[in-house]
Design a protein around this motif. Structure first.
Motif, short mmCIF file in Angstrom:
data_model
loop_
_atom_site.label_atom_id
_atom_site.label_comp_id
_atom_site.label_asym_id
_atom_site.label_seq_id
_atom_site.Cartn_x
_atom_site.Cartn_y
_atom_site.Cartn_z
N GLU A 391 5.01 -89.72 10.17
CA GLU A 391 5.78 -89.31 11.35
C GLU A 391 6.31 -90.56 12.03
O GLU A 391 5.64 -91.59 12.06
CB GLU A 391 4.88 -88.54 12.35
CG GLU A 391 4.28 -87.26 11.80
CD GLU A 391 2.97 -87.51 11.05
OE1 GLU A 391 2.31 -88.52 11.34
OE2 GLU A 391 2.63 -86.70 10.16
N GLY A 392 7.53 -90.47 12.55
CA GLY A 392 8.13 -91.62 13.22
C GLY A 392 8.87 -91.20 14.47
O GLY A 392 9.44 -90.11 14.55
N VAL A 393 8.85 -92.10 15.46
CA VAL A 393 9.59 -91.89 16.72
C VAL A 393 10.26 -93.20 17.09
O VAL A 393 9.62 -94.26 17.06
CB VAL A 393 8.64 -91.47 17.86
CG1 VAL A 393 9.41 -91.37 19.17
CG2 VAL A 393 7.96 -90.14 17.55
N ALA A 394 11.54 -93.15 17.39
CA ALA A 394 12.26 -94.30 17.94
C ALA A 394 12.89 -93.87 19.26
O ALA A 394 13.42 -92.76 19.35
CB ALA A 394 13.33 -94.79 16.97
N VAL A 395 12.83 -94.73 20.25
CA VAL A 395 13.46 -94.44 21.54
C VAL A 395 14.58 -95.45 21.77
O VAL A 395 14.36 -96.67 21.66
CB VAL A 395 12.43 -94.50 22.68
CG1 VAL A 395 13.12 -94.29 24.03
CG2 VAL A 395 11.35 -93.45 22.47
N LEU A 396 15.77 -94.93 22.07
CA LEU A 396 16.93 -95.77 22.31
C LEU A 396 17.42 -95.56 23.73
O LEU A 396 17.43 -94.43 24.24
CB LEU A 396 18.08 -95.44 21.34
CG LEU A 396 17.85 -95.78 19.87
CD1 LEU A 396 17.24 -94.60 19.14
CD2 LEU A 396 19.15 -96.18 19.20
N VAL A 397 17.86 -96.65 24.35
CA VAL A 397 18.37 -96.61 25.71
C VAL A 397 19.80 -97.14 25.70
O VAL A 397 20.09 -98.17 25.08
CB VAL A 397 17.51 -97.46 26.65
CG1 VAL A 397 18.05 -97.43 28.07
CG2 VAL A 397 16.05 -96.99 26.62
N GLY A 398 20.69 -96.43 26.39
CA GLY A 398 22.09 -96.85 26.44
C GLY A 398 22.28 -98.10 27.27
O GLY A 398 21.51 -98.39 28.20
#
Length: 400
Positions: A391-398
């Motif tokens: 399982e993988g999670v990436a969080v991106l912010v503008g």
């Protein structure tokens, strides 16, 4: 979000999916206001629908026909998408930057020769000495090949040859988890100051009969007509609709990117991956922890891009965690639009999220059951839950 020199920023995006080649068709998909017109073919691999490769002129990124000929289609797709990412980042052909650029590639196994496989099976039906038969075919029909674990290295090697990316090289092999590990490693190295710029990604071709045979063996594939990602019935004997995709990213430290004046699509503020047993609530517990560790809280103007497989039970488990943890956060199942792309699935979702944050437009509904967005997302969590594990999670912010 406070900015720092070691922020991991996305500065190059190389994308190929059934929507088309490059950014334009994917930005249109993410900003069109209405559900995108996706491309699904339910005839070429019947009874299994697939999101097929678009038309590609390989010479645009792989100019030498000799280089093209010595690659299989999924390798060409990876090298092509890597070239798009380098082009987009403005570093293609820049020897100073490419010679120090690190590279991390995720890959699956090589393509099988279906004609030879069929011939062996047919002859085996009429002979009892099958061990001898296999040895005969090994010496007369099968081409010399490499240990399968070297195939990821072959893709990386081809990228080095064609695009001259010759910094350090790392490769991962093994379905969705390989793509998660590739991105997580690139992120961790740049964050720790061990790398300033890295090319990372993978490719997958859905129309491979050998791949479809493998997934059919575990009853994972959807049959007949396409159905929305969140509503694929268990009685349909599967739920996965495979999608061809090449997805590569150029990741840089903020200091390195700003020093050369690169355009920053978004900042990766967290990447987490794990794997383990899934029974007795272990999956739900681990997946929720990954989201928290990656720094996703589901606040105002945030969204989730899910790379769910489509497998009925597993997809419901993932959706339940997301909907219970973030009831007010819009959910978009991007694999409903692009198909599931195995090793390329995680970088594909990150690429789409970065484009969406950069475009600053509400994302249209992808699948039935998804809530509309009234404003652009400023932060997006990208998830990928592997067919078997990982399982993988990436969080991106503008950027602001």
């Amino acid at each position: 979000m406070t900015k720092s020199d070691n922020d991991v920023v996305v500065t190059g995006i190389g994308l190929v999916t059934s929507f088309g080649v490059g950014q334009a068709p994917h930005v249109a998909m993410l900003t069109g206001g209405a559900a995108p017109d996706m491309r699904v073919d339910d005839e070429i691999c019947a009874p299994y629908p697939v999101h097929p490769l678009p038309e590609i002129d390989w010479k645009d990124q792989i100019p030498k026909r000799g280089d093209q000929r010595q690659m299989e289609n999924w390798q060409r797709l990876g090298v092509y998408a890597a070239g798009l990412a380098l082009d987009d980042a403005g570093v293609k052909g820049n020897e100073d930057i490419c010679s120090t650029m690190d590279m991390i590639v995720a890959a699956g196994g090589g393509e099988r020769d279906i004609a030879v496989d069929t011939m062996i099976v047919n002859e085996a039906r009429e002979r009892s000495d099958r061990e001898i038969l296999l040895n005969e075919k090994l010496t007369t029909e099968l081409r010399p090949t490499l240990f399968l674990a070297q195939l990821a290295n072959l893709v990386a090697g081809n990228i080095s040859i064609v695009h001259k990316v010759t910094g350090s090289s790392r490769t991962f092999m093994g379905e969705e988890a390989a793509g998660i590990s590739a991105v997580a490693t690139a992120y961790a190295r740049i964050l720790a100051g061990q790398s300033t710029h890295t090319l990372v990604g993978a490719s997958f071709v859905a129309e491979r009969r050998d791949i479809l045979l493998m997934f059919e063996a575990v009853h994972a594939l959807s049959r007949g007509k396409w159905a929305p990602l969140w509503d694929r019935a268990a009685e349909d004997d599967g739920g996965m609709v495979m999608g061809s995709a090449g997805a590569f990213l150029v990741l840089e430290s903020r200091a390195y990117a700003e020093a050369r004046g690169a355009h920053i699509y978004a900042t990766l503020s967290g990447v987490e991956g794990d794997r383990g047993k899934r029974e007795d609530g272990k999956f739900e517990e681990r997946f929720a922890r990954l989201l928290a560790d990656a720094g996703f809280e589901g606040g105002t103007n945030e969204a989730v891009f899910s790379g769910a497989t489509g497998l009925s039970a597993l997809t419901k488990q993932e959706a339940d965690v997301l909907k219970s943890g973030f009831p007010d956060t819009p959910l978009r199942g991007y694999t409903g639009m692009t198909g599931h792309a195995m090793e390329a699935n995680f970088p594909l979702g990150i690429a789409l999220a970065a484009l969406s944050l950069d475009a600053k437009a509400p994302v249209p509904i992808f699948n039935d059951g998804e809530a509309s967005m009234s404003a652009p997302a400023e932060k997006i969590a990208v998830t990928t839950v592997g067919l078997q594990r990982g399982e993988g999670v990436a969080v991106l912010v503008g950027e602001k």
